[in-house]
Design an enzyme around this catalytic site. Structure first.
Site, short mmCIF file in Angstrom:
data_model
loop_
_atom_site.label_atom_id
_atom_site.label_comp_id
_atom_site.label_asym_id
_atom_site.label_seq_id
_atom_site.Cartn_x
_atom_site.Cartn_y
_atom_site.Cartn_z
N THR A 1 -13.28 -11.40 -31.99
CA THR A 1 -14.69 -11.39 -32.60
C THR A 1 -13.94 -12.51 -33.97
OG1 THR A 1 -14.07 -9.32 -31.36
CG2 THR A 1 -15.40 -9.46 -34.03
N GLY A 2 -15.54 -12.30 -34.27
CA GLY A 2 -15.73 -13.32 -35.51
C GLY A 2 -16.74 -14.17 -35.77
N SER A 3 -16.60 -15.54 -36.87
CA SER A 3 -17.61 -16.36 -37.22
C SER A 3 -16.95 -16.97 -36.64
CB SER A 3 -17.96 -16.55 -38.43
OG SER A 3 -16.68 -16.38 -39.29
N THR A 4 -15.44 -17.45 -36.56
CA THR A 4 -14.61 -18.76 -35.71
C THR A 4 -14.83 -18.71 -34.53
OG1 THR A 4 -13.34 -18.70 -38.06
CG2 THR A 4 -12.70 -20.06 -35.70
N ALA B 1 -8.81 -15.47 -37.66
CA ALA B 1 -7.84 -14.19 -38.93
C ALA B 1 -8.18 -14.15 -40.16
CB ALA B 1 -6.22 -14.43 -38.16
N LYS C 1 -5.68 -8.93 -39.08
CA LYS C 1 -7.09 -9.02 -38.64
C LYS C 1 -8.09 -7.91 -39.28
CE LYS C 1 -6.85 -10.52 -34.84
NZ LYS C 1 -8.15 -10.97 -34.73
N GLU D 1 -8.92 -6.29 -30.54
CA GLU D 1 -8.14 -7.82 -30.60
C GLU D 1 -7.15 -7.19 -29.88
OE1 GLU D 1 -11.23 -9.74 -33.55
OE2 GLU D 1 -9.22 -7.92 -34.17
#
Length: 224
Positions: free
Chosen positions: A29-32, A85, A96, A105
């Site tokens: 999960t996340g922008s990257t 991360a 995280k 995660e």
């Protein structure tokens, strides 16, 4: 595109090269990771056959929008987990949970044969590890008491969005400022020993490799 976004996208593109036909993929999960999902979607559209296990509703929805099959009840072992991360120390340990999905995660990472972390250069914290507030998932029941016990370990904590941020698991996130974290293994154990703590955003000795995006290339750091 800002430099950090460009670095994230470069790292994500490199991670997609690790994906082979028939794999079961853990998706973080996340922008990257969003860039990874986008690039993986292009491969799937071109005929790559994979299935995913996602760590959040947001990632599941995005992956499905790109035609990636997401399994909600998979109980086996993933071939590879690709995640981001918030910070990485010099030994590959992670902070995280900035996106609030740290419990799922960690479950996905623990149940994967290989854990690939994709980051931009700013996330490589070195001696700054701990300057990003450590997310800790706590139960709503007696949350204020749980936080007081965490603070006794040397931190200042506050509930994310004043307690209005609720995880996919129905819990709350306490963002805890410890300052420099020199021994994440010991700190993780101390925090997890507190009743009311569901999970800690320290990922210790879980990473197989790190892909660090830079302006024009990616650096691979092999850990296992």
């Amino acid at each position: 595109m800002q430099n950090t976004d460009k670095e994230k996208k470069i790292a994500a593109k490199e991670a997609v090269q690790l994906i082979k036909d028939g794999m079961i993929i853990g998706i973080g999960t996340g922008s990257t990771v969003n860039y990874f999902i986008e690039e993986l979607g292009k491969k799937v559209a071109s005929g790559l056959k994979v299935k995913g296990v996602s760590s959040s509703t947001k990632s599941s929805d995005l992956a499905r929008s790109y035609g990636i099959e997401i399994m909600d009840d998979f109980e086996g072992t993933m071939d590879i987990d690709v995640d981001g991360a918030d910070q990485v120390d010099g030994n590959g340990n992670l902070i995280k949970g900035g996106g609030g999905a740290l419990l799922r995660e960690k479950i996905v990472a623990f149940n994967s044969r290989r854990v690939c972390i994709i980051v931009d250069r700013e996330k490589m914290a070195g001696d700054r590890f701990g300057s990003f507030p450590l997310p800790v998932e706590v139960t709503p029941y007696f949350a204020s008491g749980t936080i007081k016990h965490i603070e006794k370990l040397g931190s200042h904590c506050k509930l994310r969005q004043n307690g209005n941020f609720v995880t996919d698991n129905g819990n709350l996130i306490a963002d805890c400022e410890f300052g420099k974290i020199s021994d994440p293994c010991i700190l993780e154990k101390k925090i997890k020993s507190i009743p009311g703590v569901v999970e800690v955003g320290l990922f210790v000795n879980m990473t197989s490799e790190i892909i660090v995006g830079s302006e024009n290339s990616a650096k691979f750091i092999k850990l296992k």
